[in-house]
Write a protein that holds these residues in place. Structure first.
Motif, mmCIF file in Angstrom:
data_model
loop_
_atom_site.group_PDB
_atom_site.id
_atom_site.type_symbol
_atom_site.label_atom_id
_atom_site.label_comp_id
_atom_site.label_asym_id
_atom_site.label_seq_id
_atom_site.Cartn_x
_atom_site.Cartn_y
_atom_site.Cartn_z
ATOM 1 N N MET A 1 0.833 -1.210 0.000
ATOM 2 C CA MET A 1 0.000 0.000 0.000
ATOM 3 C C MET A 1 0.864 1.255 0.000
ATOM 4 S SD MET A 1 -3.361 -0.712 2.379
ATOM 5 C CE MET A 1 -2.511 -1.402 3.796
ATOM 6 N N LYS A 2 2.009 1.155 0.664
ATOM 7 C CA LYS A 2 2.924 2.300 0.716
ATOM 8 C C LYS A 2 3.826 2.368 -0.513
ATOM 9 C CE LYS A 2 5.678 4.908 3.973
ATOM 10 N NZ LYS A 2 5.108 6.119 3.390
ATOM 11 N N ARG A 3 3.576 1.440 -1.443
ATOM 12 C CA ARG A 3 4.306 1.389 -2.714
ATOM 13 C C ARG A 3 5.810 1.158 -2.511
ATOM 14 N NH1 ARG A 3 0.013 4.741 -3.249
ATOM 15 N NH2 ARG A 3 -1.322 4.397 -5.081
ATOM 16 N N LYS A 4 6.109 0.239 -1.606
ATOM 17 C CA LYS A 4 7.482 -0.193 -1.392
ATOM 18 C C LYS A 4 7.670 -1.581 -1.997
ATOM 19 C CE LYS A 4 8.809 3.374 1.050
ATOM 20 N NZ LYS A 4 9.809 4.322 0.516
ATOM 21 N N LEU A 5 8.773 -1.799 -2.687
ATOM 22 C CA LEU A 5 9.069 -3.111 -3.240
ATOM 23 C C LEU A 5 9.283 -4.112 -2.109
ATOM 24 C CD1 LEU A 5 11.574 -2.150 -6.095
ATOM 25 C CD2 LEU A 5 9.179 -2.842 -6.354
ATOM 26 N N LEU A 6 8.716 -5.316 -2.260
ATOM 27 C CA LEU A 6 8.844 -6.322 -1.204
ATOM 28 C C LEU A 6 10.243 -6.932 -1.168
ATOM 29 C CD1 LEU A 6 5.395 -8.148 -1.375
ATOM 30 C CD2 LEU A 6 6.112 -6.204 0.039
ATOM 31 N N ILE A 7 10.983 -6.759 -2.259
ATOM 32 C CA ILE A 7 12.395 -7.169 -2.261
ATOM 33 C C ILE A 7 13.232 -5.895 -2.356
ATOM 34 C CG2 ILE A 7 14.164 -8.550 -3.397
ATOM 35 C CD1 ILE A 7 11.994 -10.324 -4.498
ATOM 36 N N SER A 8 13.448 -5.299 -1.211
ATOM 37 C CA SER A 8 14.235 -4.069 -1.102
ATOM 38 C C SER A 8 14.821 -4.042 0.302
ATOM 39 C CB SER A 8 13.341 -2.836 -1.328
ATOM 40 O OG SER A 8 12.338 -2.757 -0.339
ATOM 41 N N PRO A 9 15.879 -3.289 0.530
ATOM 42 C CA PRO A 9 16.486 -3.264 1.868
ATOM 43 C C PRO A 9 15.488 -2.884 2.964
ATOM 44 C CG PRO A 9 17.963 -2.243 0.286
ATOM 45 C CD PRO A 9 16.681 -2.507 -0.448
ATOM 46 N N GLU A 10 14.652 -1.844 2.720
ATOM 47 C CA GLU A 10 13.717 -1.418 3.760
ATOM 48 C C GLU A 10 12.651 -2.462 4.043
ATOM 49 O OE1 GLU A 10 12.560 1.174 0.068
ATOM 50 O OE2 GLU A 10 14.341 0.209 0.902
ATOM 51 N N ALA A 11 12.214 -3.184 2.997
ATOM 52 C CA ALA A 11 11.207 -4.227 3.201
ATOM 53 C C ALA A 11 11.784 -5.401 3.984
ATOM 54 C CB ALA A 11 10.663 -4.698 1.854
ATOM 55 N N LEU B 1 16.419 3.582 10.572
ATOM 56 C CA LEU B 1 16.811 4.989 10.689
ATOM 57 C C LEU B 1 18.174 5.221 10.040
ATOM 58 C CD1 LEU B 1 15.662 5.719 14.357
ATOM 59 C CD2 LEU B 1 14.719 6.733 12.278
ATOM 60 N N GLY B 2 19.084 4.273 10.239
ATOM 61 C CA GLY B 2 20.391 4.397 9.612
ATOM 62 C C GLY B 2 20.309 4.330 8.094
ATOM 63 N N TYR B 3 19.346 3.565 7.612
ATOM 64 C CA TYR B 3 19.200 3.419 6.162
ATOM 65 C C TYR B 3 18.753 4.723 5.505
ATOM 66 C CZ TYR B 3 17.904 1.431 1.657
ATOM 67 O OH TYR B 3 17.809 1.165 0.318
ATOM 68 N N THR B 4 18.115 5.619 6.263
ATOM 69 C CA THR B 4 17.752 6.925 5.688
ATOM 70 C C THR B 4 19.001 7.695 5.281
ATOM 71 O OG1 THR B 4 17.724 8.052 7.848
ATOM 72 C CG2 THR B 4 15.659 7.053 7.111
ATOM 73 N N VAL B 5 20.092 7.478 6.013
ATOM 74 C CA VAL B 5 21.354 8.148 5.688
ATOM 75 C C VAL B 5 21.997 7.493 4.461
ATOM 76 C CG1 VAL B 5 23.661 8.737 6.522
ATOM 77 C CG2 VAL B 5 21.706 8.754 8.106
ATOM 78 N N VAL B 6 22.048 6.164 4.479
ATOM 79 C CA VAL B 6 22.676 5.417 3.385
ATOM 80 C C VAL B 6 21.945 5.659 2.069
ATOM 81 C CG1 VAL B 6 23.248 3.098 2.549
ATOM 82 C CG2 VAL B 6 23.514 3.659 4.979
ATOM 83 N N SER B 7 20.625 5.748 2.140
ATOM 84 C CA SER B 7 19.830 5.920 0.915
ATOM 85 C C SER B 7 19.774 7.370 0.448
ATOM 86 C CB SER B 7 18.402 5.426 1.144
ATOM 87 O OG SER B 7 17.715 6.284 2.043
ATOM 88 N N ARG B 8 20.433 8.257 1.209
ATOM 89 C CA ARG B 8 20.448 9.689 0.886
ATOM 90 C C ARG B 8 19.020 10.251 0.791
ATOM 91 N NH1 ARG B 8 25.265 10.031 -3.710
ATOM 92 N NH2 ARG B 8 26.868 9.024 -2.417
ATOM 93 N N ASN B 9 18.241 9.856 1.764
ATOM 94 C CA ASN B 9 16.858 10.332 1.922
ATOM 95 C C ASN B 9 15.903 9.890 0.806
ATOM 96 O OD1 ASN B 9 16.602 11.500 4.417
ATOM 97 N ND2 ASN B 9 17.416 13.468 3.751
ATOM 98 N N ARG B 10 16.331 8.925 -0.020
ATOM 99 C CA ARG B 10 15.338 8.281 -0.896
ATOM 100 C C ARG B 10 14.314 7.563 -0.022
ATOM 101 N NH1 ARG B 10 14.174 3.391 -2.225
ATOM 102 N NH2 ARG B 10 16.018 2.528 -1.193
ATOM 103 N N GLY C 1 8.787 5.961 10.102
ATOM 104 C CA GLY C 1 7.662 6.051 11.029
ATOM 105 C C GLY C 1 6.477 5.224 10.569
ATOM 106 N N ALA C 2 6.140 5.322 9.288
ATOM 107 C CA ALA C 2 4.992 4.583 8.754
ATOM 108 C C ALA C 2 5.235 3.076 8.815
ATOM 109 C CB ALA C 2 4.720 5.020 7.322
ATOM 110 N N ILE C 3 6.438 2.648 8.446
ATOM 111 C CA ILE C 3 6.732 1.215 8.432
ATOM 112 C C ILE C 3 6.759 0.645 9.840
ATOM 113 C CG2 ILE C 3 8.595 -0.443 7.982
ATOM 114 C CD1 ILE C 3 9.100 1.027 5.364
#
Length: 262
Positions: A44-54, A91-100, A107-109
Motif C-alpha cells: 500500500m505504501k508502494r514499497k518493493l517487497l524485495i528491497s532493503p527497507e522491506a 533509521l540508519g538506512y535513511t542516511v545510506v539511501s540519501r533520503n530516498r 515512522g509509517a513502516i
C-alpha cells in the motif's frame, strides 16, 4: 459472489481446524498471516517487497510475531530488543539511501509493523490462554460486524464516519454492540469459569471490546483511504487481504491484553 463464498469456505476449512488444534501449527499460521499483513502494508505504501527497507521491516515484525517459546534459549526481552535494533537500522538506512528512504517512511513502516506484529502476536497469546478465550475475541468481532451490517441496513440513517467509511451508521454501530452483548453474554454465562472476572464485569469489557472492534475496522478504512486503495491485498479473492479480514481483531486482541484477559 461465488468466488467470495469459495474463498471463505476454503479459508475456514484451513483456519478453524488449526484454531481448534492450537499449538505450533496455529502459531505458524498466525506468524505467516502477520508477515503477509506487513507485506500488504508495504505494498500500500508502494514499497518493493524485495528491497532493503522491506527486508528490514520483515525482520522487525518477525521479532514481534515469533513466540518466545520457539527460541527459549534466548534471554527474556530479546525479541523486543531485536525490534528496536531493526528500527535503528531503518533509521540508519535513511542516511545510506540519501533520503530516498525518509524519516517519514521509517515512522509509517514501524507503525505498520506494530499494528500487524502485535495484533497477530496477541492472537497466539489468546490461543495459548485457551480455545474459549480466543473464541470470545472472535465472537465479539463477528457478532459486532454482522449486527452492525444487518441493523445498519434496516434502520441506519445517521452517518458514523462519512469521511472514512460512508456506509457505516450510528444506528448500525449501536446495534452491533447490543448484538454482541446479548449473544456473547450467553456465551459468557455458560463459560464463566474460563474468565478471570465476574459476569457483569465481563459484559462491560465486552462493550468496550465491541467498540474497539469497530474502531479497528475504521482505522484500516482510514489508512486504505489515505493510500488510495480499495483493499489491503489480494491474497483472499473476493475478500481482499489479510488486514481486510482481521482489521477488527487486530485491535480487540491487544485491548484484551490491556484489560488482563490474556
Amino acid at each position: 459472489m461465488k468466488q467470495r463464498v469459495i474463498t471463505a469456505v476454503i479459508a475456514l476449512l484451513i483456519f478453524i481446524p488449526l484454531l481448534v488444534v492450537g499449538g505450533n501449527l496455529f502459531s505458524i499460521l498466525v506468524v505467516a498471516m502477520g508477515l503477509v499483513g506487513m507485506s500488504e502494508f508495504l505494498t500500500m505504501k508502494r514499497k518493493l517487497l524485495i528491497s532493503p527497507e522491506a527486508i528490514i521491516a520483515f525482520m522487525a515484525v518477525a521479532c514481534l510475531l515469533v513466540p518466545s517459546n520457539w527460541i527459549n534459549f534466548f534471554p527474556n526481552g530479546i525479541f523486543y530488543s531485536g525490534f528496536y535494533f531493526f528500527t535503528l537500522v531503518l533509521l540508519g538506512y535513511t542516511v545510506v539511501s540519501r533520503n530516498r528512504f525518509s524519516f517519514d517512511d521509517v515512522g509509517a513502516i514501524i507503525l505498520g509493523a506494530i499494528y500487524s506484529g502485535l495484533g497477530f502476536h496477541y492472537m497466539i497469546y489468546a490461543r495459548q490462554e485457551s480455545l474459549w478465550m480466543i473464541l470470545y475475541a472472535f465472537l465479539i468481532t463477528w457478532i459486532t460486524d454482522s449486527g452492525a451490517y444487518l441493523i445498519g441496513r434496516q434502520i441506519g440513517r445517521t452517518k458514523l464516519a462519512p469521511h472514512i467509511s460512508p456506509n457505516k451508521t450510528w444506528e448500525g454501530s449501536i446495534g452491533g454492540t447490543v448484538s454482541a452483548v446479548i449473544i456473547v453474554g450467553i456465551y459468557l454465562f455458560f463459560k464463566q469459569s474460563v474468565f478471570p472476572y465476574g459476569f457483569l464485569t465481563m459484559l462491560g469489557i465486552t462493550v468496550f471490546l465491541s467498540i474497539g472492534a469497530q474502531f479497528g475496522d475504521l482505522i484500516e478504512s482510514a489508512f486504505k483511504r489515505h493510500y488510495g486503495v480499495k483493499d489491503s491485498g489480494k491474497i483472499l479473492p473476493g475478500h481482499g487481504g489479510i488486514l481486510d479480514r482481521f482489521d477488527s481483531i487486530l485491535l480487540v486482541l491487544p485491548l484484551m491484553y490491556f484489560v488482563g484477559l490474556i
